[in-house]
Design a protein around this motif. Structure first.
Motif, mmCIF file in Angstrom:
data_model
loop_
_atom_site.group_PDB
_atom_site.id
_atom_site.type_symbol
_atom_site.label_atom_id
_atom_site.label_comp_id
_atom_site.label_asym_id
_atom_site.label_seq_id
_atom_site.Cartn_x
_atom_site.Cartn_y
_atom_site.Cartn_z
ATOM 1 N N GLU A 460 0.801 -1.226 0.000
ATOM 2 C CA GLU A 460 0.000 0.000 0.000
ATOM 3 C C GLU A 460 0.837 1.281 0.000
ATOM 4 O O GLU A 460 0.382 2.313 0.468
ATOM 5 C CB GLU A 460 -0.964 0.006 1.196
ATOM 6 N N CYS A 461 2.055 1.188 -0.516
ATOM 7 C CA CYS A 461 2.853 2.392 -0.760
ATOM 8 C C CYS A 461 2.780 2.656 -2.262
ATOM 9 O O CYS A 461 3.714 2.346 -3.012
ATOM 10 C CB CYS A 461 4.298 2.185 -0.309
ATOM 11 N N HIS A 462 1.648 3.176 -2.700
ATOM 12 C CA HIS A 462 1.344 3.226 -4.118
ATOM 13 C C HIS A 462 2.205 4.256 -4.855
ATOM 14 O O HIS A 462 2.253 5.429 -4.459
ATOM 15 C CB HIS A 462 -0.138 3.545 -4.314
ATOM 16 N N PRO A 463 2.872 3.839 -5.933
ATOM 17 C CA PRO A 463 3.765 4.740 -6.685
ATOM 18 C C PRO A 463 2.988 5.624 -7.663
ATOM 19 O O PRO A 463 3.184 5.564 -8.880
ATOM 20 C CB PRO A 463 4.682 3.755 -7.421
ATOM 21 N N VAL A 464 2.115 6.453 -7.136
ATOM 22 C CA VAL A 464 1.239 7.263 -7.981
ATOM 23 C C VAL A 464 2.041 8.176 -8.895
ATOM 24 O O VAL A 464 1.691 8.373 -10.067
ATOM 25 C CB VAL A 464 0.267 8.091 -7.116
ATOM 26 N N LEU A 503 -8.606 0.820 -8.140
ATOM 27 C CA LEU A 503 -9.297 0.471 -6.901
ATOM 28 C C LEU A 503 -8.815 1.253 -5.686
ATOM 29 O O LEU A 503 -9.629 1.636 -4.828
ATOM 30 C CB LEU A 503 -9.137 -1.030 -6.633
ATOM 31 N N GLU A 504 -7.527 1.478 -5.591
ATOM 32 C CA GLU A 504 -6.978 2.084 -4.376
ATOM 33 C C GLU A 504 -6.526 3.525 -4.559
ATOM 34 O O GLU A 504 -6.238 4.201 -3.565
ATOM 35 C CB GLU A 504 -5.795 1.236 -3.879
ATOM 36 N N CYS A 505 -6.432 3.986 -5.780
ATOM 37 C CA CYS A 505 -6.027 5.385 -6.046
ATOM 38 C C CYS A 505 -7.036 6.042 -6.988
ATOM 39 O O CYS A 505 -6.698 6.396 -8.131
ATOM 40 C CB CYS A 505 -4.623 5.425 -6.645
ATOM 41 N N GLU A 613 -0.831 -12.200 -1.389
ATOM 42 C CA GLU A 613 -2.113 -12.674 -0.885
ATOM 43 C C GLU A 613 -2.881 -11.548 -0.193
ATOM 44 O O GLU A 613 -4.109 -11.475 -0.270
ATOM 45 C CB GLU A 613 -1.907 -13.833 0.081
ATOM 46 N N ALA A 614 -2.155 -10.656 0.464
ATOM 47 C CA ALA A 614 -2.802 -9.526 1.141
ATOM 48 C C ALA A 614 -3.444 -8.581 0.127
ATOM 49 O O ALA A 614 -4.571 -8.108 0.320
ATOM 50 C CB ALA A 614 -1.783 -8.776 1.991
ATOM 51 N N ILE A 615 -2.741 -8.296 -0.984
ATOM 52 C CA ILE A 615 -3.306 -7.388 -1.987
ATOM 53 C C ILE A 615 -4.488 -8.040 -2.688
ATOM 54 O O ILE A 615 -5.470 -7.362 -3.041
ATOM 55 C CB ILE A 615 -2.231 -6.959 -3.008
ATOM 56 N N LYS A 616 -4.454 -9.352 -2.855
ATOM 57 C CA LYS A 616 -5.581 -10.057 -3.472
ATOM 58 C C LYS A 616 -6.829 -9.915 -2.608
ATOM 59 O O LYS A 616 -7.910 -9.555 -3.115
ATOM 60 C CB LYS A 616 -5.230 -11.539 -3.663
ATOM 61 N N GLN A 617 -6.713 -10.178 -1.329
ATOM 62 C CA GLN A 617 -7.869 -10.066 -0.446
ATOM 63 C C GLN A 617 -8.343 -8.619 -0.340
ATOM 64 O O GLN A 617 -9.544 -8.350 -0.276
ATOM 65 C CB GLN A 617 -7.524 -10.633 0.934
ATOM 66 N N ARG A 618 -7.400 -7.694 -0.355
ATOM 67 C CA ARG A 618 -7.756 -6.271 -0.296
ATOM 68 C C ARG A 618 -8.552 -5.865 -1.531
ATOM 69 O O ARG A 618 -9.582 -5.176 -1.444
ATOM 70 C CB ARG A 618 -6.459 -5.457 -0.189
ATOM 71 N N HIS A 619 -8.100 -6.298 -2.695
ATOM 72 C CA HIS A 619 -8.778 -5.949 -3.947
ATOM 73 C C HIS A 619 -10.136 -6.625 -4.055
ATOM 74 O O HIS A 619 -11.107 -6.028 -4.551
ATOM 75 C CB HIS A 619 -7.907 -6.316 -5.144
ATOM 76 N N LEU A 620 -10.240 -7.877 -3.607
ATOM 77 C CA LEU A 620 -11.529 -8.565 -3.670
ATOM 78 C C LEU A 620 -12.564 -7.850 -2.810
ATOM 79 O O LEU A 620 -13.742 -7.732 -3.202
ATOM 80 C CB LEU A 620 -11.378 -10.020 -3.230
ATOM 81 N N LEU A 622 -12.587 -4.640 -2.139
ATOM 82 C CA LEU A 622 -12.929 -3.402 -2.856
ATOM 83 C C LEU A 622 -13.827 -3.678 -4.059
ATOM 84 O O LEU A 622 -14.598 -2.809 -4.485
ATOM 85 C CB LEU A 622 -11.654 -2.688 -3.311
ATOM 86 N N LEU A 623 -13.786 -4.877 -4.598
ATOM 87 C CA LEU A 623 -14.625 -5.263 -5.730
ATOM 88 C C LEU A 623 -15.997 -5.754 -5.286
ATOM 89 O O LEU A 623 -16.819 -6.117 -6.124
ATOM 90 C CB LEU A 623 -13.923 -6.351 -6.555
ATOM 91 N N GLY A 624 -16.248 -5.791 -3.980
ATOM 92 C CA GLY A 624 -17.571 -6.138 -3.491
ATOM 93 C C GLY A 624 -17.710 -7.539 -2.938
ATOM 94 O O GLY A 624 -18.797 -7.927 -2.495
#
Length: 661
Positions: A460-464, A503-505, A613-620, A622-624
């Motif tokens: 979650e240190c997104h390189p925007v 999803l996150e930015c 695995e953490a980003i997968k669960q986080r994105h799922l 956010l996808l509902g």
């Protein structure tokens, strides 16, 4: 003309470079020659004071060598005589009358080449044995100082030149250990192989080798010296290896065993020819592991890697246990080789990791970039979430970021993402990284840059600030290079970064990733961004779900979503919370995603999810999806099928008191 040739060649000694270690004197304050001589003396023999051996030359040009104080080093008669000795306090201390043992004891206490030459210059004459020992000690001193070249003041020193002259003229009469020791010393100085001195020494060694009779230690030193001088393809080396194969390994010292590994390591193209011999060495080496120094352990481990001795696992495990207590004593390069071996053999040891933690935490700012990146690679490969190591490495990068190359920065940052760990100084760490990337963006290879940015997004240190650049056609063209297509892993990382930006930015409004660069699934046979579900664990959960839901048709497995992720088990619910058959697509109000997490989805021996695995669960989420985690450590404690059903009911329907079918 031999002496003139030698002097001309000595003028080029400024190009010599020091490489490797000198083994003969480092561990033996008394020379091997002296020891052999002592052993062969009859018990009634008592040495009497005798005149030192004097070497006579027949070349008048020898008079041209002068000592620093103006005295002729070579007398007109051609006799090699050093300047008069200074007066010492007692007759026993007069250096002109010291025996070999006293000479080596004093030599080993000297700390610089200048001191060695100054000491030698006080002697009225010097035997060949001691001349070789003095030359070798000079080489050892220069290696310890870390210099890349032998200083010119040493090369031009008349005493140093006289030592070389003496060894060249008397090569045929030198004892075997003295001969090979002199050759080794000059080889480590990278002397010109065509110099008359080295040609004479090599020719004499080859004559004695052909006759046979060289002892094991001399064969080992000669083998290594010839590799440095003539390369591993020289014909003489095969004869040396052949003679070594005929020797009993019980007669080898631990130092000789490691030297033998180094010789075979240089001949990797012929390793299959020597595998039977290597098997013998590997088995015998088990008995000498605990007598090895840290340097020798590191060299043996390095050789096992280069020689691809994966079948020598018992030897590696014993070495791995032994290195634990030596970790603080390894040099940076030695520790790097040890870590490389642990990575290569796929081995980890909790005692080794604990000792490594203590060492890295206490000496992090003194470790070189190569070692730091190798420590992080070790933790990453073995999924070792070591907070002391990761915290220390983060601090090292913050303080010394300019020392790291782009590749080393990638090896340093990637484990933070893989292990899903943010150090206490994460904000400072990633600010430092961002500034370095902004300043040196074009110096980073495209794939290295992509790995770094993808690793940042996992935690979650997104390189925007870099997304528009990496999604641009120009960067994608550079990423592809001369290949026809981008590799699968790069495409998956780009796709996941783009999904992260959506999803996150949501505030990101820059360049989008073109659809032709997006993958359909993150789960691939190789280079996958997801961990496949464990079959045995899935089968256990499936049995419990059938008992709970009543039939297999009420859930689907390994479902590929439109968002590239593969769900282990998907359950559909209607608006009232009732379970729908998996084939129904209408009236679906909620989707439940079961993540059946086996040990491979966690850091080693922990309950901490890996970054992917953490980003997968986080994105799922956010996808509902309603994400339900089923970790292995909760399943393993269940003792019966009934307990499993009750466990799944609590996980899936925590608001319900019971489910009846």
């Amino acid at each position: 003309m031999a002496l003139i040739t030698l002097r001309r060649n000595l003028c080029h000694l400024s190009d010599f470079r020091i490489h490797g270690a000198l083994a003969a004197l480092r561990n033996h304050p008394v020379s091997r020659v002296h020891k052999i001589a002592e052993e062969r003396r009859p018990p009634w023999f008592c040495p009497l004071p005798s005149e030192p051996v004097r070497v006579r030359f027949h070349h008048a040009c020898g008079q041209k060598f002068h000592s620093e104080n103006g005295n002729d080093l070579l007398h007109p008669a051609g006799e090699l005589v050093f300047p008069p000795a200074h007066d010492w306090d007692t007759p026993e201390q007069n250096p002109s009358r010291v025996d070999e043992q006293t000479f080596y004891e004093r030599l080993n206490h000297l700390t610089s080449s200048e001191e060695v030459l100054s000491f030698v210059s006080t002697l009225q004459a010097l035997p060949d044995t001691l001349a070789a020992g003095a030359l070798q000690r000079i080489c050892d001193m220069e290696r310890k100082d870390g210099d890349q070249k032998l200083p010119k003041e040493i090369l031009k020193n008349s005493v140093f030149q006289a030592l070389c002259v003496q060894l060249e003229r008397e090569s045929s009469s030198l004892p075997d250990p003295v001969l090979v020791t002199a050759l080794q010393a000059l080889t480590l100085l990278h002397a010109d192989p065509q110099s008359s001195l080295l040609l004479n020494l090599v020719a004499e060694c080859q004559r004695r080798l052909q006759r046979g009779g060289l002892e094991v230690h001399s064969l080992c030193i000669l083998g290594e010296s010839l590799i440095k001088l003539q390369g591993p393809g020289c014909a003489t080396l095969e004869l040396i290896i052949c003679q070594l194969q005929g020797e009993k390994l019980e007669e080898f010292t631990p130092e000789d065993i490691v030297t033998l590994y180094r010789i075979l390591q240089a001949c990797t193209v012929k390793v299959n020819q020597h595998q039977a011999f290597l098997n013998r060495i590997n088995t015998f080496s088990l008995s000498v592991v605990y007598s090895l120094s840290p340097a020798l352990m590191s060299q043996m481990l390095g050789a096992l890697v280069v020689l691809d001795q994966t079948q020598a696992l018992p030897l590696f495990i014993k070495l791995g246990k032994s290195v634990v207590k030596h970790i603080p004593h390894f040099t940076n390069e030695e520790l790097r080789k040890v870590l490389e071996a642990f990575i290569y053999f796929g081995h980890n040891d909790r005692f080794f990791t604990k000792a490594l933690e203590q060492h890295v935490a206490s000496a992090c700012l003194t470790l070189g970039p190569d070692v730091v990146s190798k420590v992080m690679e070790y933790c990453s490969r073995k999924r070792i979430l070591s907070k002391p190591i990761l915290d220390a490495v983060a601090e090292t990068f913050i303080c010394q970021s300019e020392k790291f190359s782009p590749h080393q920065i990638s090896e340093l940052i990637e484990p933070f993402g893989k292990l899903n760990y943010l150090p206490p100084n994460a904000s400072t760490l990633f600010r430092k990284l961002e500034n370095m990337l902004l300043t040196h963006f074009h110096y980073f290879p495209p794939k290295t840059l992509l790995k770094i940015l993808h690793s940042c997004s996992l935690i979650e240190c997104h390189p925007v600030n870099f997304m528009a650049k990496i999604f641009s056609p120009h960067f994608l063209q550079k990423l592809q290079g001369e290949e026809l297509y981008l590799d699968r892993l790069s495409l998956a990382q780009l796709t996941q970064l783009f999904l992260t930006s959506v999803l996150e930015c949501p505030f990101y409004k820059g360049q989008k990733l073109l659809s032709k660069y997006q993958v359909r699934s993150f789960l691939t046979p190789c280079c996958s961004l997801e961990t496949p579900v464990d079959f045995q664990l899935f089968r256990s959960v499936k049995t419990g779900l059938i008992d709970l839901l009543g039939a297999r048709l009420y859930f689907a497995s390994k479902v590929l979503t439109p968002y590239c992720y593969t769900i282990d088990v998907e359950i559909k619910l209607d608006e009232e919370g009732l379970v729908l058959p998996s084939a129904v697509h209408e009236d679906v109000h909620k989707r439940v995603a079961l993540c059946i997490d086996d040990p491979k989805r966690f850091s080693l021996n922990s309950k901490h999810l890996l970054g992917k695995e953490a980003i997968k669960q986080r994105h799922l989420r956010l996808l509902g999806y309603q994400v339900v985690q089923i970790p292995y450590y909760e399943i393993e404690v269940l003792k019966s099928r009934g307990e499993l059903v009750e466990y799944l009911q609590r996980k899936l329907f925590p608001q319900s008191t019971g489910v009846c079918w």
